[in-house]
Motif scaffolding. Structure first.
Motif, PDB file in Angstrom:
ATOM      1  N   ILE A 357       0.837  -1.198   0.000  1.00 27.33           N
ATOM      2  CA  ILE A 357       0.000   0.000   0.000  1.00 27.33           C
ATOM      3  C   ILE A 357       0.872   1.249   0.000  1.00 27.33           C
ATOM      4  CG2 ILE A 357      -1.698   1.350   1.287  1.00 27.33           C
ATOM      5  CD1 ILE A 357      -2.928  -1.048   0.014  1.00 27.33           C
ATOM      6  N   VAL A 358       0.529   2.169  -0.889  1.00 27.55           N
ATOM      7  CA  VAL A 358       1.206   3.468  -0.936  1.00 27.55           C
ATOM      8  C   VAL A 358       0.361   4.465  -0.154  1.00 27.55           C
ATOM      9  CG1 VAL A 358       1.969   5.343  -2.443  1.00 27.55           C
ATOM     10  CG2 VAL A 358       2.244   2.963  -3.163  1.00 27.55           C
ATOM     11  N   TRP A 359       1.027   5.304   0.648  1.00 29.11           N
ATOM     12  CA  TRP A 359       0.344   6.356   1.409  1.00 29.11           C
ATOM     13  C   TRP A 359       0.751   7.686   0.807  1.00 29.11           C
ATOM     14  CZ3 TRP A 359      -2.816   4.206   5.089  1.00 29.11           C
ATOM     15  CH2 TRP A 359      -2.545   2.878   5.436  1.00 29.11           C
ATOM     16  N   GLY A 360      -0.204   8.439   0.294  1.00 25.55           N
ATOM     17  CA  GLY A 360       0.136   9.698  -0.355  1.00 25.55           C
ATOM     18  C   GLY A 360      -1.051  10.626  -0.432  1.00 25.55           C
ATOM     19  N   GLN A 361      -0.786  11.841  -0.842  1.00 24.87           N
ATOM     20  CA  GLN A 361      -1.847  12.831  -0.916  1.00 24.87           C
ATOM     21  C   GLN A 361      -2.705  12.648  -2.166  1.00 24.87           C
ATOM     22  OE1 GLN A 361      -0.427  16.863  -0.809  1.00 24.87           O
ATOM     23  NE2 GLN A 361      -2.392  17.679  -0.127  1.00 24.87           N
ATOM     24  N   ASP A 362      -2.097  12.161  -3.252  1.00 25.83           N
ATOM     25  CA  ASP A 362      -2.818  11.983  -4.512  1.00 25.83           C
ATOM     26  C   ASP A 362      -2.642  10.546  -4.979  1.00 25.83           C
ATOM     27  OD1 ASP A 362      -4.050  12.093  -6.920  1.00 25.83           O
ATOM     28  OD2 ASP A 362      -2.646  13.502  -7.848  1.00 25.83           O
ATOM     29  N   CYS A 363      -3.750   9.808  -5.040  1.00 23.38           N
ATOM     30  CA  CYS A 363      -3.699   8.397  -5.433  1.00 23.38           C
ATOM     31  C   CYS A 363      -4.263   8.164  -6.827  1.00 23.38           C
ATOM     32  CB  CYS A 363      -4.481   7.542  -4.430  1.00 23.38           C
ATOM     33  SG  CYS A 363      -3.610   7.237  -2.875  1.00 23.38           S
ATOM     34  N   SER A 364      -4.520   9.230  -7.570  1.00 24.29           N
ATOM     35  CA  SER A 364      -5.199   9.057  -8.854  1.00 24.29           C
ATOM     36  C   SER A 364      -4.429   8.133  -9.792  1.00 24.29           C
ATOM     37  CB  SER A 364      -5.436  10.413  -9.516  1.00 24.29           C
ATOM     38  OG  SER A 364      -4.212  11.113  -9.696  1.00 24.29           O
ATOM     39  N   ALA A 365      -3.087   8.263  -9.806  1.00 22.75           N
ATOM     40  CA  ALA A 365      -2.286   7.411 -10.696  1.00 22.75           C
ATOM     41  C   ALA A 365      -2.326   5.955 -10.259  1.00 22.75           C
ATOM     42  CB  ALA A 365      -0.847   7.909 -10.736  1.00 22.75           C
ATOM     43  N   TYR A 366      -2.505   5.733  -8.965  1.00 20.62           N
ATOM     44  CA  TYR A 366      -2.530   4.368  -8.449  1.00 20.62           C
ATOM     45  C   TYR A 366      -3.910   3.737  -8.609  1.00 20.62           C
ATOM     46  CZ  TYR A 366       1.916   5.525  -6.258  1.00 20.62           C
ATOM     47  OH  TYR A 366       3.209   5.892  -6.042  1.00 20.62           O
ATOM     48  N   ASN A 367      -4.936   4.574  -8.649  1.00 18.38           N
ATOM     49  CA  ASN A 367      -6.298   4.057  -8.681  1.00 18.38           C
ATOM     50  C   ASN A 367      -6.847   3.889 -10.088  1.00 18.38           C
ATOM     51  OD1 ASN A 367      -6.259   4.124  -5.895  1.00 18.38           O
ATOM     52  ND2 ASN A 367      -7.250   6.116  -5.761  1.00 18.38           N
ATOM     53  N   GLY A 423       4.838   3.670  -9.988  1.00 17.11           N
ATOM     54  CA  GLY A 423       3.956   4.697  -9.454  1.00 17.11           C
ATOM     55  C   GLY A 423       2.620   4.832 -10.146  1.00 17.11           C
ATOM     56  N   GLY A 424       2.245   3.908 -11.001  1.00 20.22           N
ATOM     57  CA  GLY A 424       0.960   3.989 -11.684  1.00 20.22           C
ATOM     58  C   GLY A 424       0.345   2.623 -11.881  1.00 20.22           C
ATOM     59  N   LYS A 425      -0.988   2.600 -12.002  1.00 23.05           N
ATOM     60  CA  LYS A 425      -1.700   1.341 -12.219  1.00 23.05           C
ATOM     61  C   LYS A 425      -1.727   1.027 -13.712  1.00 23.05           C
ATOM     62  CE  LYS A 425      -5.486   0.314  -9.907  1.00 23.05           C
ATOM     63  NZ  LYS A 425      -6.897   0.281  -9.471  1.00 23.05           N
ATOM     64  N   HIS A 426      -1.370  -0.212 -14.045  1.00 20.15           N
ATOM     65  CA  HIS A 426      -1.332  -0.624 -15.446  1.00 20.15           C
ATOM     66  C   HIS A 426      -1.883  -2.036 -15.593  1.00 20.15           C
ATOM     67  CE1 HIS A 426       1.073   2.795 -16.866  1.00 20.15           C
ATOM     68  NE2 HIS A 426       1.730   2.692 -15.726  1.00 20.15           N
ATOM     69  N   ILE A 427      -2.348  -2.329 -16.790  1.00 21.05           N
ATOM     70  CA  ILE A 427      -2.821  -3.679 -17.112  1.00 21.05           C
ATOM     71  C   ILE A 427      -1.613  -4.573 -17.358  1.00 21.05           C
ATOM     72  CG2 ILE A 427      -4.104  -5.069 -18.791  1.00 21.05           C
ATOM     73  CD1 ILE A 427      -5.820  -2.528 -19.262  1.00 21.05           C
ATOM     74  N   THR A 428      -1.521  -5.649 -16.610  1.00 18.26           N
ATOM     75  CA  THR A 428      -0.376  -6.551 -16.720  1.00 18.26           C
ATOM     76  C   THR A 428      -0.761  -7.948 -17.189  1.00 18.26           C
ATOM     77  OG1 THR A 428      -0.571  -7.126 -14.382  1.00 18.26           O
ATOM     78  CG2 THR A 428       0.927  -5.314 -14.964  1.00 18.26           C
TER      79      THR A 428
END
Length: 727
Positions: A357-367, A423-428
């Motif tokens: 889990i990443v803890w950060g102010q902006d999770c848009s790239a992860y979500n 740092g980003g969500k991708h299709i793997t």
């Protein structure tokens, strides 16, 4: 003279009013019945024991002091709870004694909301406001209240709800409802209907319970919460854990209103064991000390408190512990927290327990999966007949819909796997094998630049593999076998430096196989049952055989199609055009090898009827061993009617220039009448027929690819075959 009357557990629905005439009665036990009436016992002044619990009695009159029921150890021989009583009428001179006695809710003698008075008919403050009663009735009606379980043997006090607003019953005695006097007025403060078979939606009237502090509807089948729940100004505890249909165990609560984030008074929020999707934003709930979103399918979570508030301490008054649970959310990669708490979260036990889990102010790239990757999936759905797939859960052909986070942002699409990369969500991973995919792969498939595993086998995918797949440089495993793919393997596949498995068997692929010899990780390569030839992988063959654990390349499809051709007395040549520098040829007639016919071409000189038969060639290769490629079979039959006894016809037909760039000039002596012209490949496949006319002077073969062609010129006196080279 009757002193004791025991009628408990007899299914009674009422008692006669004359029971008030039993003036000598000392003990009355009528518990566990279904009595639905008032009860006047004002003449029974000798009573010492009174047990009326588990009925639906809504009025009670007594003419005794509370001391009449006092027993040993400061206990009382009276039990009135789990009825519909709102007010108990007692003598004026004993009113204070009753109010001070311990025959109260706290000790379990009476229900919530019951008061003592010397004139119950004059009491006006012991009924909740009509708007709150109507809100409770709305909850009852919208969640199938007539089917509620109402298990009165559980820990709850109360009686079944009454869905009639005109009956001013004590709702504090209703199953699961708690009331309290606030500023001189009774209000609903708690509702607990756990495991009570509620089914349906929580209605908008919930907003009218303005003094509600606790709402617990766990283990039911509520599938929707009205957004008006966000207007509750004093709510501190909200629990909707485990909403499932009891008949099929289907999870029914898949989203919650964003307005919950407006309930800033919340201290406890429980939503575990559902199938909640998308991003949950609780950043405004700064009073939270207990949060449970465990076992859902959320893709994002935003909270506005420090980890220090989840200290594990018990909150006794509200009956919960200060904890934070978010495990068993397989699509959750990042939790958004305020900037000033990031360091606290990263140093907390939660961070060490959940290192992914990443803890950060902006999770848009992860979500969120990038739009161009979503576009690839949308195009696949549209190109490959997605509406008729065996399983197409959550897929859509609408990009605007697909980019909405809940639930369309790829993570939950059937067969799609995502990961956090750089740092980003991708299709793997994409797993759509045996799923009735039909059509051509889109060029946008190459947008999946982070994909590692691709399973598209056992479908009806046709057309070429788009060259853009060369962008998938993270590819480790690719299965596209058992489809109808044509064309060549894209050259970019040679850049798959992490490739371990490539399976393309049972298609119609042809042409050069990309050079994969530099890929040290490759352990399985299967290209068999396609249209590959020796020259397509001859240079790499030795390396493949030596370095790849499993290399399958044989058999391959035959070259050309089975055809029939007429022979004349003109010489006839058969050609086997197969790529490869180390080929060996053997021609066959009627399944027997022709002695000495071991070249790429075989000439039949001055044909006769003895040359009738079925011809084909088998080609092997001294480098690419254990592979035999056959040409299509050509059935030849000598036709005397099309033969000439001399060279007159041969000399009368002129076709030039040869070689040609496309346009052939045709000259025929006037003594021969032209019937038709046929164009064949050297393997005997007819590709064009031209009907004769008096003005035919040219033959245009510019649209044909370079190579050798047979031009069969048929006249009324016979035919002649010319071999022409198209440059």
């Amino acid at each position: 003279t009757l002193k004791k009357l025991d009628l408990n557990n007899n299914g009674l629905t009422s008692l006669p009013s004359t029971i008030n005439n039993l003036t000598k009665l000392e003990s009355l036990e009528i518990q566990y019945n279904e009595i639905n009436s008032g009860l006047d016992l004002s003449n029974l002044e000798l009573l010492k024991v009174l047990t009326i619990q588990y009925n639906n009695i809504y009025e009670l009159k007594l003419n005794l002091s509370p001391t009449a029921f006092r027993g040993s150890n400061n206990n009382y021989s009276i039990q009135l709870r789990r009825n519909a009583i709102g007010c108990i009428e007692v003598p004026s001179d004993e009113l204070v004694a009753w109010q001070l006695a311990e025959i109260n809710e706290e000790r379990g003698y009476i229900d919530n909301g019951v008061i003592y008075s010397d004139n119950c008919s004059a009491v006006t403050t012991n009924s909740i406001p009509d708007i709150e009663r109507e809100a409770l009735i709305a909850i009852y009606n919208s969640t199938k209240g007539t089917d509620w379980k109402n298990d009165l043997s559980s820990s709850y006090n109360g009686v079944p709800w009454v869905a009639d607003a005109t009956q001013k019953r004590n709702v504090g005695a209703w199953f699961g409802v708690t009331t309290a006097i606030i500023n001189g007025q009774k209000h609903v403060t708690k509702i607990e209907l756990n495991s009570n078979l509620l089914e349906g939606a929580l209605p908008e009237e919930i907003k009218n319970l303005t003094e509600l502090v606790s709402l617990k509807i766990n283990s039911n089948a509520v599938n929707e919460l009205a957004k008006e729940i966000g207007e509750l100004p004093k709510l501190e505890v909200l629990e909707f854990n485990s909403q499932r249909n009891s008949s099929n165990s289907e999870y029914v609560l898949k989203e919650i209103p964003s307005e919950i984030n407006n309930i800033t008074t919340l201290k406890r929020l429980g939503l575990n064991g559902n199938q909640l999707e998308g991003n949950l934003d609780f950043s405004n709930l700064t009073n939270l000390t207990s949060l449970d979103v465990n076992s859902n399918q959320i893709t994002g979570l935003k909270i506005g408190v420090s980890p220090n508030v989840f200290d594990g301490q018990s909150n006794g008054s509200l009956n919960f512990s200060n904890t934070f649970s978010f495990s068993s959310n397989q699509y959750l990669y990042c939790i958004a927290v305020s900037q000033n708490t990031i360091a606290d979260w990263e140093g907390s036990s939660y961070a060490s327990s959940y290192p992914n889990i990443v803890w950060g102010q902006d999770c848009s790239a992860y979500n969120n999966v990038p739009t161009n990757e979503i576009q690839a999936l949308v195009d696949m759905y549209n190109n490959l007949d997605g509406a008729n797939w065996t399983n197409n859960s959550n897929w859509t052909g609408d990009l605007s819909k697909a980019t909405i986070n809940s639930p369309y942002n790829a993570t939950k699409w059937q067969g799609v796997t995502t990961e956090i990369i750089n740092g980003g969500k991708h299709i793997t991973q994409l797993t759509l094998n045996s799923n009735k995919l039909k059509g051509e792969l889109p060029e946008s498939l190459g947008n999946l630049t982070k994909i590692k595993l691709l399973y598209l086998q056992n479908n009806e995918i046709s057309g070429v593999i788009p060259t853009s797949v060369g962008n998938m440089i993270e590819m480790e495993t690719m299965y596209v076998n058992n489809n109808e793919l044509t064309g060549s393997l894209p050259e970019g596949i040679k850049n798959y430096t992490k490739l371990q498995t490539l399976i393309v068997e049972n298609n119609k692929l042809e042409g050069n196989v990309p050079d994969l010899t530099a890929i040290n990780t490759l352990s399985s390569l299967n290209i068999r049952n396609n249209k590959f030839q020796f020259g397509d992988f001859e240079d790499e063959f030795a390396t493949y055989k030596s370095n790849i654990n499993s290399f399958s390349y044989s058999p391959q499809a035959k070259i050309g199609e089975d055809t029939s051709e007429d022979l004349t007395n003109a010489d006839y040549r058969l050609d086997a055009v197969v790529s490869g520098d180390h080929n060996e040829y053997q021609w066959y007639k009627d399944n027997s090898p022709i002695q000495g016919a071991t070249e790429a071409s075989y000439d039949i000189l001055s044909p006769t009827s003895a040359d009738d038969g079925i011809y084909y060639c088998r080609i092997t290769n001294t480098v690419v061993t254990n592979l035999t490629i056959e040409t299509g079979k050509i059935t030849l039959k000598y036709d005397t009617s099309l033969s000439t006894e001399d060279e007159e016809l041969e000399k009368a037909v002129k076709l030039y220039p040869n070689p040609t760039k496309g346009l052939l000039n045709l000259n025929i002596s006037n003594q021969f009448e032209l019937k038709k012209i046929e164009i064949y490949t050297v393997l005997g496949k007819k590709i064009r027929e031209i009907k004769a006319n008096s003005g035919l002077k040219n033959i245009d073969i510019s649209n044909l690819s370079s190579g050798m062609y047979l031009i069969n010129i048929v006249t009324e006196k016979g035919r002649v075959v010319k071999r022409v080279m198209r440059e």
